[in-house]
Design a protein around this motif. Structure first.
Motif, short mmCIF file in Angstrom:
data_model
loop_
_atom_site.label_atom_id
_atom_site.label_comp_id
_atom_site.label_asym_id
_atom_site.label_seq_id
_atom_site.Cartn_x
_atom_site.Cartn_y
_atom_site.Cartn_z
N HIS A 1 38.60 57.68 38.63
CA HIS A 1 39.47 56.70 37.99
C HIS A 1 40.55 56.16 38.92
CE1 HIS A 1 37.87 56.66 33.91
NE2 HIS A 1 37.48 57.89 34.20
N THR A 2 40.55 56.61 40.17
CA THR A 2 41.38 55.95 41.17
C THR A 2 40.98 54.49 41.32
OG1 THR A 2 41.50 58.06 42.37
CG2 THR A 2 42.17 56.09 43.57
N ASP A 3 39.73 54.19 41.03
CA ASP A 3 39.25 52.81 41.13
C ASP A 3 40.05 51.86 40.25
OD1 ASP A 3 37.35 53.88 42.79
OD2 ASP A 3 35.68 53.66 41.38
N GLY A 4 40.61 52.37 39.15
CA GLY A 4 41.39 51.51 38.25
C GLY A 4 42.64 50.96 38.88
N PRO A 5 43.59 51.83 39.29
CA PRO A 5 44.78 51.30 39.95
C PRO A 5 44.48 50.58 41.25
CG PRO A 5 44.78 53.71 39.97
CD PRO A 5 43.70 53.28 39.04
N TYR A 6 43.45 51.00 41.96
CA TYR A 6 43.11 50.32 43.21
C TYR A 6 42.69 48.87 42.93
CZ TYR A 6 41.11 49.36 47.78
OH TYR A 6 40.83 48.80 49.01
N LEU A 7 41.85 48.70 41.90
CA LEU A 7 41.43 47.36 41.51
C LEU A 7 42.65 46.53 41.09
CD1 LEU A 7 38.42 46.40 39.27
CD2 LEU A 7 40.69 45.61 38.65
N TYR A 8 43.54 47.14 40.32
CA TYR A 8 44.74 46.42 39.88
C TYR A 8 45.59 45.97 41.06
CZ TYR A 8 49.49 45.69 38.22
OH TYR A 8 50.74 45.16 38.01
N LEU A 9 45.78 46.85 42.04
CA LEU A 9 46.59 46.48 43.20
C LEU A 9 45.94 45.36 43.99
CD1 LEU A 9 47.68 50.06 44.35
CD2 LEU A 9 49.14 48.29 43.35
N ARG A 10 44.62 45.37 44.07
CA ARG A 10 43.92 44.26 44.73
C ARG A 10 44.16 42.95 43.98
NH1 ARG A 10 39.15 44.65 47.80
NH2 ARG A 10 39.11 42.40 47.38
N LEU A 11 44.02 43.00 42.66
CA LEU A 11 44.23 41.80 41.85
C LEU A 11 45.68 41.32 41.91
CD1 LEU A 11 42.15 42.34 38.58
CD2 LEU A 11 41.92 40.46 40.20
N LEU A 12 46.61 42.26 41.98
CA LEU A 12 48.03 41.88 42.02
C LEU A 12 48.31 41.00 43.23
CD1 LEU A 12 50.58 42.42 40.33
CD2 LEU A 12 51.09 44.31 41.90
N ALA A 13 47.63 41.28 44.34
CA ALA A 13 47.82 40.47 45.54
C ALA A 13 47.04 39.16 45.49
CB ALA A 13 47.38 41.27 46.77
N GLU A 14 45.94 39.15 44.73
CA GLU A 14 45.04 37.99 44.73
C GLU A 14 45.26 37.05 43.54
OE1 GLU A 14 41.39 40.71 46.58
OE2 GLU A 14 41.17 39.74 44.63
N ASN A 15 45.53 37.64 42.38
CA ASN A 15 45.58 36.86 41.14
C ASN A 15 46.46 37.60 40.13
OD1 ASN A 15 45.14 35.50 38.72
ND2 ASN A 15 42.92 35.32 39.01
N PRO A 16 47.79 37.46 40.21
CA PRO A 16 48.70 38.23 39.36
C PRO A 16 48.43 38.08 37.87
CG PRO A 16 49.91 37.19 41.14
CD PRO A 16 48.52 36.64 41.21
N LYS A 17 48.04 36.90 37.43
CA LYS A 17 47.77 36.71 36.00
C LYS A 17 46.59 37.55 35.56
CE LYS A 17 46.87 33.18 32.47
NZ LYS A 17 46.67 31.72 32.21
N ARG A 18 45.52 37.54 36.36
CA ARG A 18 44.36 38.36 36.04
C ARG A 18 44.72 39.85 36.14
NH1 ARG A 18 40.98 38.68 32.64
NH2 ARG A 18 40.17 40.78 32.87
#
Length: 394
Positions: free
Chosen positions: A262-279
């Motif tokens: 489940h580390t994949d969850g926050p990791y995905l979120y951090l990636r999205l935060l840099a790429e697409n904050p709304k998503r």
């Protein structure tokens, strides 16, 4: 289970599960992980025998007869109890479940009782006739394990020719409109095969693929040295994210998931935060609904002998036996110390897991993996690949 295509590509929005009140009984299958009541999905190892000899097999199965398995009548009683308890999904596993002489009767019973019946199989026994019978029985989904292409898969599975037989099984399901997907367990010996697996999904038009992080249980306990280093795990998850997005930009509707870390969850979120904050905001809301690791909460296991476990990897912890008490009573018993602690695990976690700011969406990850490496159920998750800065320790 992290829905990469759902979260990263936006195929599901927070409003989707909210529309159904987030109740298990009302949610469609693709939204069950976002339920609020967390009625357990149950993995039932209907038999231990298997025609393959996989290096990571958590049930340590061999191609021989085993004694003490539940009878068909005992299986029917189990199914009826699970249905009455509100279990939404019954996953038939093994060993190889298609070796069970009454597997189709058991599937039909589960479907008749309004549960979603799912099959976890190596796929090598799915002839055209078997695919027909699975469809007629009402199977909702068939997950077929492939841990590489051709020779790589056969080495992993311990039987030459297993890949071609499994590929035939996939095609037989697709040709008969039986929903099918791939299951791939990531290790050092096969991580280079992921690109080829995506190519296979694309060319064969397979609608679903799940990438499993290695769990140290059963024969998998001998593969600890084959687990990816943290940096390589990040690189691998990046590849899965990038390829999934590319597929969806090309118009593909394939569902991509990662499982058992489940580390994949926050990791995905951090990636999205840099790429697409709304998503990213929408993904974070869905990750909170998911709730992280659900061992002993939203997933449980019944072994071939009727023993109940917090999930399929916790075979060394038995909560009771359905021959003595129904699953529903065992699962609801407030005297089950391990279950009670797993359901309130934030109070017991140690080290960086206890202090992690992502605990709400990870839930301490896989406790059985921490125990395998340290002997302590509550020790920090050894396969968390986030830095101290990323989890809020610096």
């Amino acid at each position: 289970m992290i829905g990469i295509s759902k979260l990263y590509c936006g195929t599901v929005e927070p409003s989707d599960p909210l529309r159904y009140g987030r109740q298990t009984r009302d949610l469609p299958a693709h939204l069950l992980q976002y339920s609020s009541d967390k009625k357990p999905v149950v993995v039932w190892n209907v038999g231990r025998r298997c025609n393959l000899s996989c290096v990571h097999c958590y049930s340590q199965s061999h191609n021989r007869a085993y004694e003490g398995e539940l009878t068909v009548e005992e299986g029917f009683r189990l199914i009826d109890d699970l249905a009455d308890f509100g279990v939404p999904v019954l996953l038939f596993s093994g060993g190889e479940p298609l070796l069970h002489p009454a597997i189709f009767k058991l599937i039909e019973r589960a479907v008749k009782r309004k549960m979603r019946a799912v099959l976890s199989t190596n796929g090598t026994l799915i002839t055209a006739a078997v695919a027909e019978r699975l469809g007629a029985a009402g199977i909702a989904y068939v997950g077929i394990s492939l841990d590489g292409l051709a020779a790589a898969n056969d080495r992993f599975r311990g039987v030459q020719g297993a890949y071609n037989l499994a590929l035939d099984g996939i095609r037989n399901c697709l040709q008969r409109n039986v929903k099918v997907g791939l299951r791939f367990t990531i290790t050092r010996r096969n991580v280079h095969e992921i690109g080829g697996i995506f190519d296979l999904v694309r060319t064969e038009q397979i609608p679903r693929v799940c990438f499993y992080h290695l769990v140290y249980a059963g024969r998998g306990s001998a593969l600890i040295a084959e687990a990816l280093p943290h940096a390589e795990t990040r690189h691998t998850v990046d590849l899965i994210l990038k390829t999934t997005r590319s597929l969806h930009e090309q118009g593909s509707s394939v569902e991509v998931l990662t499982v058992d870390n489940h580390t994949d969850g926050p990791y995905l979120y951090l990636r999205l935060l840099a790429e697409n904050p709304k998503r990213a905001a929408a993904a974070l809301e869905l990750l909170k609904m998911n709730g992280g690791n659900n061992s002993g909460i939203g997933i449980g296991c019944v072994g071939w002998d009727g023993a109940v476990h917090p999930d399929q990897f916790w075979r060394h912890y038995t909560l009771g036996n359905v021959r003595e008490r129904p699953f529903s009573r065992i699962w609801s018993d407030p005297g089950q110390e391990l279950l009670e602690k797993l359901r309130d695990r934030k109070r017991f976690l140690k080290g960086r897991c206890a202090a992690c700011k992502w605990l709400e969406i990870c839930n301490g990850n896989f406790r059985v993996r921490a125990e395998a490496l340290t002997g302590d159920i509550w020790a920090p998750e050894p396969d968390c690949y986030l830095s101290d800065e990323e989890i809020g320790l610096r």
